[in-house]
Design an enzyme around this catalytic site. Structure first.
Site, PDB file in Angstrom:
ATOM      1  N   ASP A  25       0.843  -1.205   0.000  1.00  0.00           N
ATOM      2  CA  ASP A  25       0.000   0.000   0.000  1.00  0.00           C
ATOM      3  C   ASP A  25       0.879   1.257   0.000  1.00  0.00           C
ATOM      4  O   ASP A  25       0.403   2.374   0.137  1.00  0.00           O
ATOM      5  CB  ASP A  25      -0.932   0.010   1.217  1.00  0.00           C
ATOM      6  CG  ASP A  25      -0.188  -0.184   2.539  1.00  0.00           C
ATOM      7  OD1 ASP A  25       1.027  -0.438   2.522  1.00  0.00           O
ATOM      8  OD2 ASP A  25      -0.832  -0.077   3.595  1.00  0.00           O
ATOM      9  N   TYR A 149      -0.976   1.334  14.623  1.00  0.00           N
ATOM     10  CA  TYR A 149       0.293   2.047  14.657  1.00  0.00           C
ATOM     11  C   TYR A 149       0.221   3.240  15.611  1.00  0.00           C
ATOM     12  O   TYR A 149      -0.647   4.096  15.457  1.00  0.00           O
ATOM     13  CB  TYR A 149       0.634   2.562  13.256  1.00  0.00           C
ATOM     14  CG  TYR A 149       0.864   1.480  12.222  1.00  0.00           C
ATOM     15  CD1 TYR A 149       1.432   0.261  12.564  1.00  0.00           C
ATOM     16  CD2 TYR A 149       0.525   1.704  10.892  1.00  0.00           C
ATOM     17  CE1 TYR A 149       1.658  -0.713  11.604  1.00  0.00           C
ATOM     18  CE2 TYR A 149       0.746   0.726   9.922  1.00  0.00           C
ATOM     19  CZ  TYR A 149       1.312  -0.475  10.284  1.00  0.00           C
ATOM     20  OH  TYR A 149       1.528  -1.436   9.338  1.00  0.00           O
ATOM     21  N   LYS A 180      -1.890  -6.174  13.098  1.00  0.00           N
ATOM     22  CA  LYS A 180      -0.547  -6.021  12.554  1.00  0.00           C
ATOM     23  C   LYS A 180       0.054  -4.764  13.165  1.00  0.00           C
ATOM     24  O   LYS A 180      -0.618  -3.734  13.271  1.00  0.00           O
ATOM     25  CB  LYS A 180      -0.629  -5.874  11.036  1.00  0.00           C
ATOM     26  CG  LYS A 180       0.680  -5.530  10.375  1.00  0.00           C
ATOM     27  CD  LYS A 180       0.437  -5.220   8.913  1.00  0.00           C
ATOM     28  CE  LYS A 180       1.596  -4.509   8.301  1.00  0.00           C
ATOM     29  NZ  LYS A 180       1.261  -3.872   7.030  1.00  0.00           N
TER      30      LYS A 180
HETATM   31  P1  FBP Z   1       6.706  -2.417   5.505  1.00  0.00           P
HETATM   32  O1  FBP Z   1       6.989  -3.887   5.686  1.00  0.00           O
HETATM   33  O2  FBP Z   1       7.371  -1.862   4.302  1.00  0.00           O
HETATM   34  O3  FBP Z   1       6.987  -1.656   6.760  1.00  0.00           O
HETATM   35  O4  FBP Z   1       5.161  -2.333   5.190  1.00  0.00           O
HETATM   36  C1  FBP Z   1       4.202  -2.550   6.153  1.00  0.00           C
HETATM   37  C2  FBP Z   1       3.332  -1.324   6.293  1.00  0.00           C
HETATM   38  O5  FBP Z   1       2.346  -1.499   7.273  1.00  0.00           O
HETATM   39  C3  FBP Z   1       2.653  -0.922   5.010  1.00  0.00           C
HETATM   40  O6  FBP Z   1       1.483  -1.647   4.861  1.00  0.00           O
HETATM   41  C4  FBP Z   1       2.509   0.544   5.190  1.00  0.00           C
HETATM   42  O7  FBP Z   1       2.503   1.228   4.004  1.00  0.00           O
HETATM   43  C5  FBP Z   1       3.729   0.904   5.962  1.00  0.00           C
HETATM   44  O8  FBP Z   1       4.103  -0.239   6.687  1.00  0.00           O
HETATM   45  C6  FBP Z   1       3.452   2.003   6.917  1.00  0.00           C
HETATM   46  O9  FBP Z   1       4.640   2.311   7.555  1.00  0.00           O
HETATM   47  P2  FBP Z   1       4.758   3.681   8.308  1.00  0.00           P
HETATM   48  O10 FBP Z   1       3.645   3.690   9.314  1.00  0.00           O
HETATM   49  O11 FBP Z   1       6.113   3.629   8.919  1.00  0.00           O
HETATM   50  O12 FBP Z   1       4.586   4.739   7.280  1.00  0.00           O
END
Ligand code: FBP
Length: 256
Positions: A25, A149, A180
Site C-alpha cells: 500500500d 500504529y 498487525k
Molecule cells: P513495511 O513492511 O514496508 O513496513 O510495510 C508494512 C506497512 O504497514 C505498510 O502496509 C505501510 O505502508 C507501511 O508499513 C506504513 O509504515 P509507516 O507507518 O512507517 O509509514
C-alpha cells in the site's frame, strides 16, 4: 465462533495459524517519489509474493482489480480500506476510508485491512469509521485486519515498545480478527506486545534493514517472541533477490 464463510477466509489468510503476507500500500502512503528506482507495478509485486511462497497480498482496490485474475485460488487477497498520502501535513495522522467492505468483497477479497493511528488527534474519527467497517465485516463474514500504529504526543517515537504494546492491545480489544503492528526492535519487548494482544499478531517489515542478515534475525526474533507471521513490504520488494529472501522468511516461519 466464526461462521463457516469467515472461517474459510481466515484459514486462507492464516494457514495453520500462521501467515506470510506481502504489503503493498506504499504507493499511497509514501508515494512513488519514495521509491524512485523501484518498479512499482502491482503485477511485479504479486509475482514476487506468489513465487516467494507468501500466502497472500495486501493491496488497495485499484491494484487489487489489476492483479486479481493472476492470483492462485488458495492465495489470499486482502484489500486495504483506508488511506493517507505523504503529501498532507506531517501531523495529520489520520487515514480515511477509501474503499467499502462491499466493494472489497465484489473484487474478491478474502480479508480487509484498516489502519488506526492510535493516540493521534484524529483517533476518535478512525474509531468511528472502524465501527462502521467492523459492522459490515461481521455482516459479510469478512476478516478484518487492524494495522495498529502508535502516533502519540506522549510517545514521540512511533517504535516505542510501550506505545506499540498499547496500540496492538487496542486492536484486539476493539474487535480486529488479526492485528498487525511494528516490531519494537527487541525480542524481550516484543514478547510483551504479543502477550498483551489476544488475537493473532503479524509484524510489519519496517524500513529497509541494513543487511538481509539483520532483517532475517529480526524475523527470527519476532517469531521467538510469539508473532504469528508477517506482512512485509519494503524489506522484500525493494530489495534485490526478493523472491529468494521471501522464501527464506517462509522457511523460518515454517519452523514455528
Ligand atoms: P513495511 O513492511 O514496508 O513496513 O510495510 C508494512 C506497512 O504497514 C505498510 O502496509 C505501510 O505502508 C507501511 O508499513 C506504513 O509504515 P509507516 O507507518 O512507517 O509509514
Amino acid at each position: 465462533m466464526f461462521k463457516q464463510e469467515k472461517k474459510e477466509r481466515m484459514k486462507k489468510i492464516m494457514k495453520d495459524g500462521k501467515s506470510l503476507l506481502i504489503a503493498f500500500d506504499h504507493s499511497v502512503e509514501h508515494g512513488p517519489i519514495a521509491y524512485p528506482n523501484i518498479d512499482l507495478n502491482p503485477l511485479r509485486i504479486a509475482k514476487i509474493a506468489i513465487d516467494g511462497n507468501a500466502n497472500g497480498i495486501i493491496l488497495h482496490a485499484g491494484a487489487a482489480r489489476l492483479v486479481k485474475d493472476y492470483l492462485p485460488k488458495d492465495f489470499a487477497l486482502i484489500i486495504k480500506l483506508t488511506a493517507r498520502t505523504s503529501l498532507v501535513n506531517d501531523k495529520s495522522h489520520i487515514q480515511s476510508v477509501v474503499t467499502t467492505v462491499d466493494e472489497a468483497k465484489m473484487i474478491g477479497a478474502d480479508g480487509v485491512a484498516f489502519t488506526i493511528y492510535v493516540g493521534s488527534d484524529y483517533e476518535y474519527k478512525m474509531f468511528e469509521d472502524f465501527a462502521q467497517v467492523k459492522k459490515r465485516c461481521l455482516q459479510l463474514d469478512m476478516p478484518l485486519i487492524g494495522f495498529m500504529y502508535p502516533r502519540s504526543p506522549k510517545y514521540k517515537d512511533k517504535y516505542n515498545p510501550k506505545a506499540i504494546e498499547y496500540a496492538a492491545r487496542v486492536g484486539a480489544e476493539i474487535g480486529c480478527d488479526i492485528v498487525k503492528t511494528y516490531y519494537t526492535g527487541s525480542k524481550e519487548t516484543f514478547s510483551k506486545v504479543v502477550k498483551n494482544c489476544f488475537v493473532p499478531l503479524l509484524v510489519a517489515g519496517g524500513p529497509e534493514a541494513k543487511t538481509k542478515e539483520e532483517f532475517l534475525k529480526n524475523v527470527q526474533d519476532c517469531l521467538e517472541a510469539g508473532a504469528k507471521g508477517f506482512a512485509l513490504g519494503r524489506n522484500i520488494w525493494a530489495r534485490e533477490g526478493s523472491v529468494e529472501l521471501l522464501k527464506q522468511v517462509k522457511s523460518i516461519l515454517s519452523k514455528y
